[in-house]
Design a protein around this motif. Structure first.
Motif, PDB file in Angstrom:
ATOM      1  N   LEU A 134       0.785  -1.088   0.000  1.00  0.00           N
ATOM      2  CA  LEU A 134       0.008  -0.088   0.034  1.00  0.00           C
ATOM      3  C   LEU A 134       0.738   1.414   0.184  1.00  0.00           C
ATOM      4  CD1 LEU A 134      -2.820  -0.988   2.496  1.00  0.00           C
ATOM      5  CD2 LEU A 134      -2.778  -1.243   0.260  1.00  0.00           C
ATOM      6  N   THR A 135       0.456   2.264  -0.692  1.00  0.00           N
ATOM      7  CA  THR A 135       1.079   3.631  -0.721  1.00  0.00           C
ATOM      8  C   THR A 135       0.515   4.757  -1.046  1.00  0.00           C
ATOM      9  OG1 THR A 135       3.225   4.395  -1.791  1.00  0.00           O
ATOM     10  CG2 THR A 135       1.854   3.412  -3.246  1.00  0.00           C
ATOM     11  N   LEU A 136       0.952   5.917  -0.779  1.00  0.00           N
ATOM     12  CA  LEU A 136       0.240   6.892  -0.921  1.00  0.00           C
ATOM     13  C   LEU A 136       0.786   7.815  -2.289  1.00  0.00           C
ATOM     14  CD1 LEU A 136       0.303   8.373   2.816  1.00  0.00           C
ATOM     15  CD2 LEU A 136      -1.806   7.461   1.546  1.00  0.00           C
ATOM     16  N   ALA A 137       0.007   8.383  -2.852  1.00  0.00           N
ATOM     17  CA  ALA A 137       0.617   9.421  -3.983  1.00  0.00           C
ATOM     18  C   ALA A 137      -0.597  10.449  -4.103  1.00  0.00           C
ATOM     19  CB  ALA A 137       0.746   8.364  -5.238  1.00  0.00           C
ATOM     20  N   ARG A 138      -0.347  11.462  -5.050  1.00  0.00           N
ATOM     21  CA  ARG A 138      -1.189  12.643  -5.166  1.00  0.00           C
ATOM     22  C   ARG A 138      -1.591  12.486  -6.763  1.00  0.00           C
ATOM     23  NH1 ARG A 138      -0.218  16.209  -1.446  1.00  0.00           N
ATOM     24  NH2 ARG A 138       1.603  16.111  -0.110  1.00  0.00           N
ATOM     25  N   VAL A 139      -2.999  12.406  -6.694  1.00  0.00           N
ATOM     26  CA  VAL A 139      -3.421  12.135  -8.199  1.00  0.00           C
ATOM     27  C   VAL A 139      -3.274  13.475  -9.005  1.00  0.00           C
ATOM     28  CG1 VAL A 139      -5.806  11.794  -9.328  1.00  0.00           C
ATOM     29  CG2 VAL A 139      -5.053  10.512  -7.268  1.00  0.00           C
ATOM     30  N   VAL A 140      -2.885  13.462 -10.312  1.00  0.00           N
ATOM     31  CA  VAL A 140      -2.659  14.402 -11.273  1.00  0.00           C
ATOM     32  C   VAL A 140      -4.031  14.706 -11.831  1.00  0.00           C
ATOM     33  CG1 VAL A 140      -1.554  15.255 -13.365  1.00  0.00           C
ATOM     34  CG2 VAL A 140      -0.355  13.854 -11.562  1.00  0.00           C
ATOM     35  N   ASP A 141      -4.518  15.940 -11.827  1.00  0.00           N
ATOM     36  CA  ASP A 141      -5.764  16.253 -12.362  1.00  0.00           C
ATOM     37  C   ASP A 141      -5.626  16.340 -13.761  1.00  0.00           C
ATOM     38  OD1 ASP A 141      -4.962  18.647 -12.908  1.00  0.00           O
ATOM     39  OD2 ASP A 141      -5.972  19.520 -11.024  1.00  0.00           O
ATOM     40  N   ALA A 142      -6.530  16.905 -14.535  1.00  0.00           N
ATOM     41  CA  ALA A 142      -6.855  16.912 -16.038  1.00  0.00           C
ATOM     42  C   ALA A 142      -5.885  18.209 -16.517  1.00  0.00           C
ATOM     43  CB  ALA A 142      -8.187  17.348 -16.584  1.00  0.00           C
ATOM     44  N   GLU A 143      -5.664  19.090 -15.563  1.00  0.00           N
ATOM     45  CA  GLU A 143      -4.883  20.166 -15.909  1.00  0.00           C
ATOM     46  C   GLU A 143      -3.364  20.130 -15.541  1.00  0.00           C
ATOM     47  OE1 GLU A 143      -7.851  20.745 -14.289  1.00  0.00           O
ATOM     48  OE2 GLU A 143      -8.616  21.237 -16.361  1.00  0.00           O
ATOM     49  N   GLY A 144      -3.092  18.608 -15.053  1.00  0.00           N
ATOM     50  CA  GLY A 144      -1.795  18.481 -14.769  1.00  0.00           C
ATOM     51  C   GLY A 144      -1.346  18.739 -13.453  1.00  0.00           C
ATOM     52  N   GLN A 145      -2.225  18.991 -12.562  1.00  0.00           N
ATOM     53  CA  GLN A 145      -1.715  19.688 -11.327  1.00  0.00           C
ATOM     54  C   GLN A 145      -2.148  18.599 -10.092  1.00  0.00           C
ATOM     55  OE1 GLN A 145      -0.414  22.873 -10.899  1.00  0.00           O
ATOM     56  NE2 GLN A 145      -0.302  22.609 -13.155  1.00  0.00           N
ATOM     57  N   VAL A 146      -1.505  18.874  -9.077  1.00  0.00           N
ATOM     58  CA  VAL A 146      -1.571  17.950  -8.074  1.00  0.00           C
ATOM     59  C   VAL A 146      -2.022  18.848  -6.523  1.00  0.00           C
ATOM     60  CG1 VAL A 146      -0.257  16.093  -8.593  1.00  0.00           C
ATOM     61  CG2 VAL A 146       0.741  17.636  -7.313  1.00  0.00           C
ATOM     62  N   GLY A 156      -0.644  18.974   0.687  1.00  0.00           N
ATOM     63  CA  GLY A 156      -1.158  18.639   2.044  1.00  0.00           C
ATOM     64  C   GLY A 156      -1.808  17.420   2.037  1.00  0.00           C
ATOM     65  N   SER A 157      -2.475  17.171   3.488  1.00  0.00           N
ATOM     66  CA  SER A 157      -2.974  15.648   3.522  1.00  0.00           C
ATOM     67  C   SER A 157      -4.198  15.480   2.539  1.00  0.00           C
ATOM     68  CB  SER A 157      -3.200  15.562   5.089  1.00  0.00           C
ATOM     69  OG  SER A 157      -4.074  16.662   5.354  1.00  0.00           O
ATOM     70  N   SER A 158      -4.869  16.598   2.187  1.00  0.00           N
ATOM     71  CA  SER A 158      -6.271  16.313   1.637  1.00  0.00           C
ATOM     72  C   SER A 158      -5.823  16.116  -0.215  1.00  0.00           C
ATOM     73  CB  SER A 158      -6.861  17.433   1.678  1.00  0.00           C
ATOM     74  OG  SER A 158      -6.226  18.771   0.995  1.00  0.00           O
ATOM     75  N   GLY A 159      -4.697  16.026  -0.373  1.00  0.00           N
ATOM     76  CA  GLY A 159      -4.273  15.748  -1.872  1.00  0.00           C
ATOM     77  C   GLY A 159      -3.690  14.439  -1.680  1.00  0.00           C
ATOM     78  N   LEU A 160      -3.714  13.621  -0.667  1.00  0.00           N
ATOM     79  CA  LEU A 160      -3.111  12.258  -0.704  1.00  0.00           C
ATOM     80  C   LEU A 160      -4.165  11.025  -0.933  1.00  0.00           C
ATOM     81  CD1 LEU A 160      -0.475  12.474   2.231  1.00  0.00           C
ATOM     82  CD2 LEU A 160      -0.061  12.425  -0.486  1.00  0.00           C
ATOM     83  N   SER A 161      -4.075  10.259  -1.785  1.00  0.00           N
ATOM     84  CA  SER A 161      -5.025   8.997  -1.949  1.00  0.00           C
ATOM     85  C   SER A 161      -3.989   7.759  -1.791  1.00  0.00           C
ATOM     86  CB  SER A 161      -5.376   9.003  -3.461  1.00  0.00           C
ATOM     87  OG  SER A 161      -6.002  10.257  -3.682  1.00  0.00           O
ATOM     88  N   LEU A 162      -4.850   6.788  -1.362  1.00  0.00           N
ATOM     89  CA  LEU A 162      -4.285   5.394  -1.162  1.00  0.00           C
ATOM     90  C   LEU A 162      -4.430   4.417  -2.398  1.00  0.00           C
ATOM     91  CD1 LEU A 162      -2.851   3.686   0.904  1.00  0.00           C
ATOM     92  CD2 LEU A 162      -5.107   2.992   1.761  1.00  0.00           C
ATOM     93  N   PHE A 163      -3.194   4.064  -2.522  1.00  0.00           N
ATOM     94  CA  PHE A 163      -2.981   2.796  -3.955  1.00  0.00           C
ATOM     95  C   PHE A 163      -2.555   1.317  -3.212  1.00  0.00           C
ATOM     96  CE2 PHE A 163      -2.890   7.138  -5.554  1.00  0.00           C
ATOM     97  CZ  PHE A 163      -3.608   7.195  -6.671  1.00  0.00           C
ATOM     98  N   GLY A 200      -6.561   9.465   1.391  1.00  0.00           N
ATOM     99  CA  GLY A 200      -5.623   8.514   1.702  1.00  0.00           C
ATOM    100  C   GLY A 200      -5.071   8.206   3.039  1.00  0.00           C
ATOM    101  N   VAL A 201      -4.730   9.481   4.012  1.00  0.00           N
ATOM    102  CA  VAL A 201      -4.354   9.559   5.141  1.00  0.00           C
ATOM    103  C   VAL A 201      -5.387   8.676   6.082  1.00  0.00           C
ATOM    104  CG1 VAL A 201      -3.352  11.004   6.995  1.00  0.00           C
ATOM    105  CG2 VAL A 201      -2.735  11.531   4.589  1.00  0.00           C
ATOM    106  N   ALA A 202      -6.508   9.187   5.928  1.00  0.00           N
ATOM    107  CA  ALA A 202      -7.779   8.667   6.494  1.00  0.00           C
ATOM    108  C   ALA A 202      -7.856   7.090   6.573  1.00  0.00           C
ATOM    109  CB  ALA A 202      -8.794   9.263   6.425  1.00  0.00           C
TER     110      ALA A 202
END
Length: 643
Positions: free
Chosen positions: A279-291, A294-301, A350-352
Motif C-alpha cells: 500500500l502506498t500514498l500518492a497525489r492524483v494528477v488532475d486534467a490540468e496536470g496539477q496535484v 497537503g494531506s487532503s491531496g493524498l490518496s491510497l493505492f 488516503g491518510v484517513a
C-alpha cells in the motif's frame, strides 16, 4: 536470538560463514536448563554446587578448557512465561483457554526446535541486492536466504495473520494472534516487520469492506497456505517525508484509460522490499496536470510488486539500506517509474484510509518491544543462575537481583498494557465495544507505542550489561536483540510525533477521552479495595490521577503551546498511570501471587505523573522554551558565534 542451542547452531549439516568470512567455533557446551519449579529445588542446588566445584577445581584436573562460562538456556517460552499464562487464565473463557493453551504450548516447542535456528540463519545471511545479471542486464533482484523464505511458509502455517481475521474465538481471536506474535518476535529473524505491514494491509482492506477488486489480495494476505500467502509493504516514507507525509509525499499518480493508475516517484525507505504487494500514498494528477498539496491531496493505492511473469512492476531498486539493526530484512530505496496501481481510497482520503494500517503496525511495534524485554530478562535471569563472580552465583548478589527485578517490573507493566490494547481491539473488530472503549483504544495505541519503545531500549541495554563483557560479543546473539530493539522508538512514529498524536486524540474527542481514561482507571483501582497489601500502591495511584486531572485543567487553560511542550511528559503520565492500574487489577485477583503484588507496588513507587511536576516547575512556560533553544544552540555556528 538465544535458543536452547547456541545461537550459531545450524539446522542443516552445512555451516555457513559469519560475515567476516569465518565460522565461529563453539565456546559453550550444551547444558540442561536449570529449573526452579516445585519438586526440583534439590536438583537446582546440586547443579549450582557442581558449577562452583568445577570452577574451584585445579587446572590440571579439569577435563576441558572450553568451558569458561555457562551458556544461559531457556525452554518453551510459553510455559516459562508465568505472567502470560496467568493473564490468559484470568481473561479467556474456559473452552477458549483450553484450545489456546494447547496451541501455544505446541507453538512454543516449534519456536524452540525449528523457528529460532531459522531466525539466526537470517541474521547470518542478510539479503543481497543484485542489480545486474552476468550478461549486464538490469534485474534489480533482492536475494533472501532460504531460512527467510522458510519463515514465510511457517508464518502462513501458524496463521499469524489469519488468526485475527478468521475470528474462530470471536473477540479473543485478536488476542490469541497477538500472543503468538509476542512469542514469535524474538525468534523471527526480522520477519515480524513484514508481518506487521501485512496485518495492517489486511486491516485496511477489511475496513474498506473487502471490495471485489481486493478480495483476491485479502485472501492471499490472510491465507494459511504457504503457496498462497502474500506479505505486504507499506511505502510511505519519501525524501522530504518521514512522519510528515502530508508535506513530504512527492509521488504522483496518473490515471489511465482502463481506470488504473501509474505511479511516479521515489520511496526513500521501504521495509520488507521483497514483499508481494504494498500500500502506498500518492497525489492524483488532475486534467490540468496539477496535484493538490497537503494531506487532503493524498490518496491510497494498492499495487503488486511484480507482474505475472515475475518482473518488477515498473519499479527500480536503487540500493538496500545499511542499517544499524534489522539487517535480516531488506529495506530499500525504490523508484516508481510508472508502476501500475489501483486507487482504493476515495480521492484525497488516503491518510484517513491508511490510519487503520498505522494502528495495527503500532500495536505490532508494542508487541516487539515487550517481546524483546521479556527475552533479554529471561536470558539474564538464567545467566544469573550459572555465572559465578566473587565466589558465588550472580543470583546470590542482592544488587544484581535488584537490577533484574526492576527490569521485570517495567516488562510486566508493558505486557499488561499490550494485552489491554489487543483486548479492546478484539472487541472493536467484533462490534462488541462501546463508544467509550473506542475512544480509549484511540488514546492508548500511541501512548503504548511511544512508551514501550522507550522502555524496551532501556531494558535491553541494561540486560546486556548484566552479562558483562559477554553481552558485547556478537556470537552470543545479545547485540542482535539490542540493535533490533533500538529501532522501536523510531518505527511507526517517533516519541515526539506520537506524543502530538495523543494530543490530537484529546482534541478530536473534545476532551471526552480523558473522562473515559479517568473513569476506567478508577474502576480498576476499586477492584483492589479489599487487598490490604495493595493499599500503598492504590493511594499513590489516586494521588497521581488527581495530579493528572489538575495538570490537564491547568495546562489546557494555558493554550496549545503549553500542551505541545508538555506532550511527551503528559503521554508518559498516561502510560504509567494506566499500566499501574492494570498491574493493580492483576494483583487484586483472588489467585494473585506475591510477585504480582510486589510488581504493582514497585511500579507505583516511580514518578507517575511527570507532567504535573514539570508544570509546577515552570518547564512549559514561554520563557522555558526560549531557555531550551538557547541551551541547545548557544555557541553553535547557526547562532553566529562559530568559527
Amino acid at each position: 536470538m538465544f535458543t536452547c542451542r547456541p545461537p550459531w547452531w545450524r539446522s542443516s549439516a552445512t555451516c555457513k560463514p559469519w560475515r567476516s568470512g569465518r565460522f565461529l567455533p563453539r565456546v559453550w557446551p550444551s547444558c540442561k536448563p536449570i529449573s526452579t519449579t516445585t519438586g526440583q529445588v534439590q536438583q537446582v542446588g546440586t547443579q549450582e554446587k557442581q558449577i562452583l566445584e568445577d570452577l574451584e577445581m585445579p587446572l590440571a584436573r579439569r577435563e576441558t578448557e572450553s568451558l569458561f562460562q555457562e551458556q544461559p538456556e531457556t525452554g518453551n517460552q510459553y510455559l516459562e512465561d508465568a505472567l502470560l499464562r496467568s493473564y490468559l487464565k484470568t481473561h479467556l473463557p474456559p473452552k477458549v483457554l483450553e484450545e489456546v493453551n494447547r496451541d501455544l504450548e505446541r507453538f512454543g516447542n516449534r519456536l524452540l526446535t525449528k523457528i529460532s535456528p531459522l531466525g539466526w540463519e537470517c541474521e547470518l545471511n542478510p539479503p543481497v541486492f543484485r542489480q545486474y545479471d552476468a550478461w549486464g542486464r538490469r534485474v534489480d533482484r533482492i536475494v533472501t536466504c532460504s531460512a527467510w523464505r522458510r519463515l514465510k511458509e511457517i508464518v502462513a502455517e501458524e496463521g499469524l495473520i489469519a488468526e485475527a481475521y478468521e475470528r474462530r474465538y470471536s473477540n479473543w481471536s485478536r488476542l490469541h494472534q497477538a500472543v503468538k506474535l509476542y512469542l514469535f518476535s524474538s525468534s523471527s529473524g526480522g520477519f515480524s516487520c513484514p508481518l506487521a505491514m501485512t496485518d495492517g494491509a489486511a486491516k485496511v482492506i477489511e475496513s474498506l469492506g473487502i471490495p471485489g477488486s481486493l478480495k483476491n489480495a485479502f485472501d492471499h494476505l490472510t491465507s494459511r497456505d504457504p503457496e498462497k500467502f502474500w506479505t505486504s509493504g507499506q511505502w510511505m516514507t519519501e525524501r522530504r517525508g518521514g512522519s510528515d507525509v502530508a508535506n513530504g509525499t512527492e509521488t504522483v499518480a496518473r490515471k489511465q484509460a482502463d481506470g488504473t493508475y501509474r505511479l511516479y516517484g521515489f520511496k526513500w525507505f521501504t521495509s520488507a522490499a521483497d514483499s508481494d504487494v504494498t500500500l502506498t500514498l500518492a497525489r492524483v494528477v488532475d486534467a490540468e496536470g496539477q496535484v493538490k498539496q497537503g494531506s487532503s491531496g493524498l490518496s491510497l493505492f494498492f499495487l503488486k510488486v511484480r507482474d505475472e511473469e515475475g518482473k518488477l512492476n515498473s519499479i527500480r531498486v536503487q540500493r538496500l539500506k545499511d542499517k544499524l539493526g534489522t539487517r535480516q530484512m531488506a529495506t530499500a530505496e525504490l523508484w516508481l517509474d510508472g508502476a501500475k496501481a489501483e486507487l482504493i481510497s476515495a480521492e484525497g482520503r488516503g491518510v484517513a484510509s491508511i490510519s487503520n494500517m498505522l494502528n495495527i503496525t503500532r500495536i505490532h511495534n508494542v508487541i516487539g518491544a515487550v517481546a524483546s524485554m521479556r527475552r533479554m530478562i529471561s536470558l539474564s535471569r538464567e545467566y544469573a543462575r550459572r555465572r559465578v563472580a566473587f565466589g558465588k552465583l550472580l543470583k546470590d548478589h542482592p544488587l544484581h537481583v535488584q537490577t533484574i527485578a526492576r527490569m521485570e517490573v517495567q516488562t510486566r507493566g508493558a505486557f499488561l498494557l499490550l494485552m489491554e490494547i489487543v483486548r479492546l481491539l478484539g472487541l472493536v473488530e467484533t462490534d462488541m465495544v462501546s463508544e467509550q472503549d473506542q475512544l480509549l483504544l484511540r488514546l492508548l495505541i500511541p501512548v503504548a507505542k511511544l512508551y514501550t519503545g522507550k522502555q524496551a531500549s532501556a531494558v535491553v541495554v541494561e540486560a546486556m550489561e548484566s552479562f558483562g563483557g559477554q553481552g558485547y560479543m556478537e556470537d552470543t546473539g545479545l547485540p542482535v536483540i539490542v540493535r533490533d530493539t533500538l529501532v522501536l522508538p523510531i518505527w511507526e512514529g517517533t516519541t515526539n510525533i506520537l506524543s502530538l498524536d495523543v494530543l490530537r486524540s484529546l482534541t478530536k474527542s473534545q476532551g471526552r477521552v480523558m473522562a473515559v481514561f479517568f473513569s476506567t482507571v478508577q474502576k480498576k483501582l476499586e477492584l483492589a479495595s479489599s487487598t490490604v497489601k495493595l493499599d500503598p500502591a492504590v493511594e499513590r495511584m489516586r494521588d497521581a490521577v488527581g495530579s493528572l486531572a489538575r495538570f490537564t485543567q491547568a495546562a489546557g487553560s494555558k493554550g496549545a503551546a503549553t500542551m505541545e511542550l508538555a506532550a511527551r511528559d503528559f503521554s508518559y503520565a498516561l502510560a504509567r498511570i494506566y499500566a499501574g492500574a492494570l498491574l493493580i487489577e492483576h494483583a487484586a485477583r483472588p489467585d494473585a501471587s506475591a510477585t504480582d503484588v510486589s510488581a504493582a507496588r514497585r511500579w507505583c513507587n516511580q514518578e507517575l505523573c511527570p507532567a504535573a511536576t514539570e508544570l509546577e516547575n515552570g518547564s512549559y512556560e514561554g520563557e522555558a522554551a526560549l531557555a531550551d533553544s538557547a541551551l541547545v544552540y548557544e555557541g553553535s555556528p547557526a547562532c553566529g558565534s562559530g568559527p
